[in-house]
Design a protein around this motif. Sequence first.
Motif, PDB file in Angstrom:
ATOM      1  N   UNK A 229       0.851  -1.194   0.000  1.00 11.30           N
ATOM      2  CA  UNK A 229       0.000   0.000   0.000  1.00 11.30           C
ATOM      3  C   UNK A 229       0.889   1.247   0.000  1.00 11.30           C
ATOM      4  N   UNK A 230       1.300   1.703  -1.193  1.00 11.94           N
ATOM      5  CA  UNK A 230       2.266   2.813  -1.282  1.00 11.94           C
ATOM      6  C   UNK A 230       1.783   4.121  -0.640  1.00 11.94           C
ATOM      7  N   UNK A 231       0.464   4.241  -0.427  1.00 14.06           N
ATOM      8  CA  UNK A 231      -0.079   5.475   0.164  1.00 14.06           C
ATOM      9  C   UNK A 231      -0.182   5.401   1.686  1.00 14.06           C
ATOM     10  N   UNK A 232       0.409   4.368   2.292  1.00 14.02           N
ATOM     11  CA  UNK A 232       0.240   4.181   3.736  1.00 14.02           C
ATOM     12  C   UNK A 232       1.197   5.085   4.511  1.00 14.02           C
ATOM     13  N   UNK A 233       0.678   6.239   4.919  1.00 11.75           N
ATOM     14  CA  UNK A 233       1.532   7.241   5.573  1.00 11.75           C
ATOM     15  C   UNK A 233       2.158   6.719   6.866  1.00 11.75           C
ATOM     16  N   UNK A 234       1.399   5.879   7.636  1.00  7.41           N
ATOM     17  CA  UNK A 234       1.934   5.376   8.915  1.00  7.41           C
ATOM     18  C   UNK A 234       3.218   4.588   8.723  1.00  7.41           C
ATOM     19  N   UNK A 235       3.277   3.827   7.624  1.00  6.31           N
ATOM     20  CA  UNK A 235       4.464   2.997   7.385  1.00  6.31           C
ATOM     21  C   UNK A 235       5.663   3.864   6.986  1.00  6.31           C
ATOM     22  N   UNK A 236       5.437   4.853   6.131  1.00  6.80           N
ATOM     23  CA  UNK A 236       6.521   5.782   5.767  1.00  6.80           C
ATOM     24  C   UNK A 236       7.045   6.484   7.026  1.00  6.80           C
ATOM     25  N   UNK A 237       6.103   6.915   7.865  1.00 11.26           N
ATOM     26  CA  UNK A 237       6.486   7.596   9.101  1.00 11.26           C
ATOM     27  C   UNK A 237       7.291   6.653  10.003  1.00 11.26           C
ATOM     28  N   UNK A 238       6.829   5.395  10.077  1.00  7.78           N
ATOM     29  CA  UNK A 238       7.520   4.401  10.909  1.00  7.78           C
ATOM     30  C   UNK A 238       8.981   4.226  10.494  1.00  7.78           C
ATOM     31  N   UNK A 239       9.218   4.176   9.185  1.00  2.00           N
ATOM     32  CA  UNK A 239      10.615   4.035   8.716  1.00  2.00           C
ATOM     33  C   UNK A 239      11.412   5.273   9.123  1.00  2.00           C
ATOM     34  N   UNK A 240      10.771   6.456   9.031  1.00  2.00           N
ATOM     35  CA  UNK A 240      11.436   7.692   9.462  1.00  2.00           C
ATOM     36  C   UNK A 240      11.834   7.635  10.932  1.00  2.00           C
ATOM     37  N   UNK A 241      10.932   7.120  11.761  1.00  2.00           N
ATOM     38  CA  UNK A 241      11.202   7.008  13.212  1.00  2.00           C
ATOM     39  C   UNK A 241      12.414   6.115  13.463  1.00  2.00           C
ATOM     40  N   UNK A 242      12.492   5.022  12.696  1.00  2.00           N
ATOM     41  CA  UNK A 242      13.640   4.097  12.850  1.00  2.00           C
ATOM     42  C   UNK A 242      14.938   4.794  12.460  1.00  2.00           C
ATOM     43  N   UNK A 243      14.904   5.503  11.343  1.00  2.00           N
ATOM     44  CA  UNK A 243      16.097   6.240  10.892  1.00  2.00           C
ATOM     45  C   UNK A 243      16.529   7.265  11.963  1.00  2.00           C
TER      46      UNK A 243
END
Length: 465
Positions: free
Chosen positions: A300-314
């Motif tokens: 689901x390329x539009x899943x903002x929570x997942x993009x944000x989650x990767x940012x949190x890990x970084x």
Amino acid sequence: MNENFEDREEVLATVRRFEDMVASNESVFFDLADFENIIDHYTTNTQYEKALQACEAAIAQYPFSTELLIDRSQVLAMKGEYGAASSQIEDVAHLDPDNPDVAVTRGIIATQKGEFAEAVAFFLQAVERTEDRDDIFFNLGLAYQSWQKFKSAAKYYKQSLRLNPDNEVAVQELLYCLEVSERLESNLEFFRRFTDEDPYSAVAWYNLGQAHFRAGQFDDAVRAFDYAILIDGEFYDAHGYLASTYVSLERYRAAISEFELSHPPGEPSPEALCNIGECHEKLAEWDLARRFYQRAVDLEPEMDEAWFGIGVIMQAQEKYFEAIHFFRKAVSLYAESVEYWLALAAAEYQIGNIVSAIEAYEKGTEVGPENKDGWLNWSILLYEQGNFDGAIDLMRNALEISPAEAELHYRLCAYLLAAGRYREAYACLEGALLLDFDKHRLLFEYFPELESQQALARLIDQYRK
């Protein structure tokens, strides 16, 4: 296997057949019940354009079906086309004046138009004309809820659920009304009665679990969801809710196991993958967390929570350049999240992008003006740049929105002291001490050097109880 699940799969297969027919522009025969299921599926998922398309196709095959004409009128109402909806239902009323669905549809149109007293009157008319029908009581609940009369709404949702305990939407709306009117705990008995009457109903245990979950009674929720799963091991929603309950209890390993069972084998949903990623993130298992977030994004390329989650890990790994990329993607997909903007601002600040950080803080405080962290973090940035007046102005803005937030008063006091505006600072401190004396320690946490100021110590002592 869960009967509901089998029914749902059957409906989805019918919907897929209908969509194939539309895509290929061919005419395929569906029986009336199939069309009803297709229309119901689309309206439940608020896909009103598709629901109307299904109505038109159905009426072409069954031009004399009053049920389909009524469906069409209701869908038009949900789309906001009230004139067309009213005209359609009046035609049906002319053909079949005693049909209770005429009154129901008039009620739905009135609810959509915000004419709640009229809507209630229409639905009560329908109740008089027919045997007990859960959908009419559900619509009564909806009208009262839209009218902000949550107590009456709850009464009719309960009535609806007594007739049809499987109506998941009615359960959600009832829980919401009880929560808003702060009557959830006193109404747990209503949900418990279903499990007493039918101890082998997985749905009854699932609904009781949701009620306990919403009431913050997590251990009781776990027990209820466990019973639901014991009765029906393939009750995927119950696994999902049990997983969320474990998250609330900070039992992340147990949550991961349940999220893995919250979907048919080999068919993970993006939500489940994202939730598993978040559990690994809480356990500081960065690589695993990243892998699951990435799988969610792939599905689901539009899943903002997942993009944000990767940012949190970084960000947790101090990879701020990479974090910024993912946070920017998250805010581009969902710009209404204060959390996203503040995380982006912090990452920009970490690599010295002061202007970009300020822009992100500005956005964050626009989106969530009542969130004190946005104002506080933005003001620190200005303070560190030596812009004391800017920091003071920000605190004054924040206090206009949240005047009872003691932390903002103490921070304003500190900035006024730093700017040498002592009289204002002491006046501000007096207000803060009256509001919440114990939080005066924050003053020294921000600025340890203030502890040596005698005048400050004396003022604080005057307010010590």
